[in-house]
Motif scaffolding. Structure first.
Motif, PDB file in Angstrom:
ATOM      1  N   UNK A  95      57.873  43.231  19.374  1.00 19.70           N
ATOM      2  CA  UNK A  95      58.251  43.003  17.970  1.00 19.70           C
ATOM      3  C   UNK A  95      57.607  41.727  17.438  1.00 19.70           C
ATOM      4  N   UNK A  96      57.597  40.672  18.257  1.00 19.40           N
ATOM      5  CA  UNK A  96      56.977  39.416  17.844  1.00 19.40           C
ATOM      6  C   UNK A  96      55.477  39.595  17.620  1.00 19.40           C
ATOM      7  N   UNK A  97      54.789  40.312  18.545  1.00 16.43           N
ATOM      8  CA  UNK A  97      53.363  40.580  18.359  1.00 16.43           C
ATOM      9  C   UNK A  97      53.120  41.274  17.017  1.00 16.43           C
ATOM     10  N   UNK A  98      53.925  42.272  16.713  1.00 15.68           N
ATOM     11  CA  UNK A  98      53.746  43.033  15.473  1.00 15.68           C
ATOM     12  C   UNK A  98      53.990  42.145  14.254  1.00 15.68           C
ATOM     13  N   UNK A  99      55.047  41.333  14.280  1.00 13.11           N
ATOM     14  CA  UNK A  99      55.333  40.424  13.166  1.00 13.11           C
ATOM     15  C   UNK A  99      54.173  39.457  12.943  1.00 13.11           C
ATOM     16  N   UNK A 100      53.696  38.833  14.010  1.00 10.89           N
ATOM     17  CA  UNK A 100      52.619  37.849  13.867  1.00 10.89           C
ATOM     18  C   UNK A 100      51.314  38.498  13.429  1.00 10.89           C
ATOM     19  N   UNK A 101      51.057  39.700  13.923  1.00  5.72           N
ATOM     20  CA  UNK A 101      49.867  40.430  13.497  1.00  5.72           C
ATOM     21  C   UNK A 101      49.919  40.677  11.988  1.00  5.72           C
ATOM     22  N   UNK A 102      51.073  41.065  11.496  1.00  3.35           N
ATOM     23  CA  UNK A 102      51.224  41.326  10.055  1.00  3.35           C
ATOM     24  C   UNK A 102      51.110  40.049   9.228  1.00  3.35           C
ATOM     25  N   UNK A 103      51.458  38.907   9.821  1.00  3.18           N
ATOM     26  CA  UNK A 103      51.380  37.626   9.120  1.00  3.18           C
ATOM     27  C   UNK A 103      49.985  37.009   9.186  1.00  3.18           C
ATOM     28  N   UNK A 104      49.097  37.580   9.941  1.00  6.71           N
ATOM     29  CA  UNK A 104      47.758  37.021  10.134  1.00  6.71           C
ATOM     30  C   UNK A 104      46.711  38.018   9.649  1.00  6.71           C
ATOM     31  N   UNK A 105      46.357  37.984   8.367  1.00  4.08           N
ATOM     32  CA  UNK A 105      45.373  38.942   7.867  1.00  4.08           C
ATOM     33  C   UNK A 105      44.025  38.832   8.568  1.00  4.08           C
ATOM     34  N   UNK A 106      43.751  37.665   9.176  1.00  2.00           N
ATOM     35  CA  UNK A 106      42.492  37.510   9.917  1.00  2.00           C
ATOM     36  C   UNK A 106      42.384  38.541  11.025  1.00  2.00           C
ATOM     37  N   UNK A 107      43.504  38.813  11.698  1.00  2.60           N
ATOM     38  CA  UNK A 107      43.477  39.750  12.820  1.00  2.60           C
ATOM     39  C   UNK A 107      43.221  41.181  12.368  1.00  2.60           C
ATOM     40  N   UNK A 108      43.706  41.536  11.199  1.00  2.63           N
ATOM     41  CA  UNK A 108      43.530  42.907  10.715  1.00  2.63           C
ATOM     42  C   UNK A 108      42.231  43.093   9.947  1.00  2.63           C
ATOM     43  N   UNK A 109      41.879  42.107   9.131  1.00  2.00           N
ATOM     44  CA  UNK A 109      40.779  42.298   8.190  1.00  2.00           C
ATOM     45  C   UNK A 109      39.611  41.353   8.393  1.00  2.00           C
ATOM     46  N   UNK A 110      39.737  40.422   9.320  1.00  2.00           N
ATOM     47  CA  UNK A 110      38.707  39.409   9.485  1.00  2.00           C
ATOM     48  C   UNK A 110      37.534  39.853  10.340  1.00  2.00           C
ATOM     49  N   UNK A 111      36.573  38.969  10.413  1.00  2.00           N
ATOM     50  CA  UNK A 111      35.422  39.154  11.292  1.00  2.00           C
ATOM     51  C   UNK A 111      35.750  38.521  12.639  1.00  2.00           C
ATOM     52  N   UNK A 112      35.356  39.178  13.706  1.00  2.00           N
ATOM     53  CA  UNK A 112      35.631  38.702  15.064  1.00  2.00           C
ATOM     54  C   UNK A 112      34.380  38.119  15.693  1.00  2.00           C
ATOM     55  N   UNK A 113      34.599  37.087  16.510  1.00  2.00           N
ATOM     56  CA  UNK A 113      33.516  36.503  17.286  1.00  2.00           C
ATOM     57  C   UNK A 113      34.078  36.136  18.651  1.00  2.00           C
ATOM     58  N   UNK A 114      33.374  36.539  19.722  1.00  2.00           N
ATOM     59  CA  UNK A 114      33.770  36.122  21.064  1.00  2.00           C
ATOM     60  C   UNK A 114      33.480  34.637  21.218  1.00  2.00           C
ATOM     61  N   UNK A 115      34.359  33.944  21.946  1.00  2.00           N
ATOM     62  CA  UNK A 115      34.207  32.510  22.178  1.00  2.00           C
ATOM     63  C   UNK A 115      33.974  32.300  23.666  1.00  2.00           C
ATOM     64  N   UNK A 116      32.902  31.600  24.013  1.00  2.00           N
ATOM     65  CA  UNK A 116      32.588  31.333  25.414  1.00  2.00           C
ATOM     66  C   UNK A 116      33.533  30.270  25.951  1.00  2.00           C
ATOM     67  N   UNK A 117      34.205  30.587  27.056  1.00  2.00           N
ATOM     68  CA  UNK A 117      35.145  29.648  27.662  1.00  2.00           C
ATOM     69  C   UNK A 117      34.673  29.144  29.016  1.00  2.00           C
ATOM     70  N   UNK A 118      33.646  29.710  29.578  1.00  2.00           N
ATOM     71  CA  UNK A 118      33.158  29.392  30.919  1.00  2.00           C
ATOM     72  C   UNK A 118      34.167  29.798  31.995  1.00  2.00           C
ATOM     73  N   UNK A 119      35.261  30.405  31.628  1.00  2.00           N
ATOM     74  CA  UNK A 119      36.243  30.942  32.581  1.00  2.00           C
ATOM     75  C   UNK A 119      36.058  32.453  32.594  1.00  2.00           C
ATOM     76  N   UNK A 120      35.602  32.984  33.702  1.00  2.00           N
ATOM     77  CA  UNK A 120      35.303  34.424  33.776  1.00  2.00           C
ATOM     78  C   UNK A 120      36.519  35.303  33.513  1.00  2.00           C
TER      79      UNK A 120
END
Length: 164
Positions: free
Chosen positions: A50-75
């Protein structure tokens, strides 16, 4: 998932022989896993979903934004940032540790810049994180842990703005 721990798991008052399939038993039976109990337990899988769904709905970036992978050096860590494309400059950084042990993620995050603040969207108990003066962000992730962080710039920090 069963609705309650009552006979018929809250689905029916009919006898078990009338069910098309038997009810789950043991660790996944209605006495242990049901909506009624999990909805009252903040640590349950149902509450977490339920929390995941609420936060997803509150974050338009996750639904409508552009995604970019971020290099962490941790495999074992998948990190990506989602940014809005409507000019509001919203961004959410998501990190997921797939390792059976804790890791420290170090990454550069140009979206925040030195002094930028990140607020945890999933755990209000976590203090906000700050990008250090070298532009490096350090995040501890437990085994199989994750963090969703709203990215802010130093100008977004109300404490800093109020003290200027």
């Amino acid at each position: 998932m069963q609705w309650t721990s009552e006979a018929g798991a809250g689905f029916s008052t009919a006898g078990p022989d009338a069910f098309p399939n038997p009810l789950a038993e043991g660790a996944f039976g209605p006495q242990k896993v049901n909506v009624y109990e999990q909805s009252r337990d903040p640590g349950s899988l149902l509450s977490r979903m339920r929390l995941f769904i609420e936060r997803y709905r509150e974050a338009p970036e996750l639904a409508w934004g552009d995604y970019r992978l971020v290099d962490t050096a941790e495999r074992a860590v998948l990190a990506h940032i989602a940014r809005t494309t409507d000019g509001t400059d919203g961004a959410v950084l998501a990190m997921h540790n797939f390792a059976g042990g804790p890791v420290t993620v170090r990454l550069r995050l140009p979206e925040a810049g030195p002094g930028g603040r990140l607020m945890d969207l999933l755990d209000e108990g976590h203090a906000g994180l700050t990008v250090d003066d070298d532009g490096l962000l350090r995040v501890e992730l437990p085994a199989y842990g994750y963090r969703w962080l709203r990215v802010g710039t130093p100008a977004d920090d109300p404490v800093r703005v109020a003290s200027d």
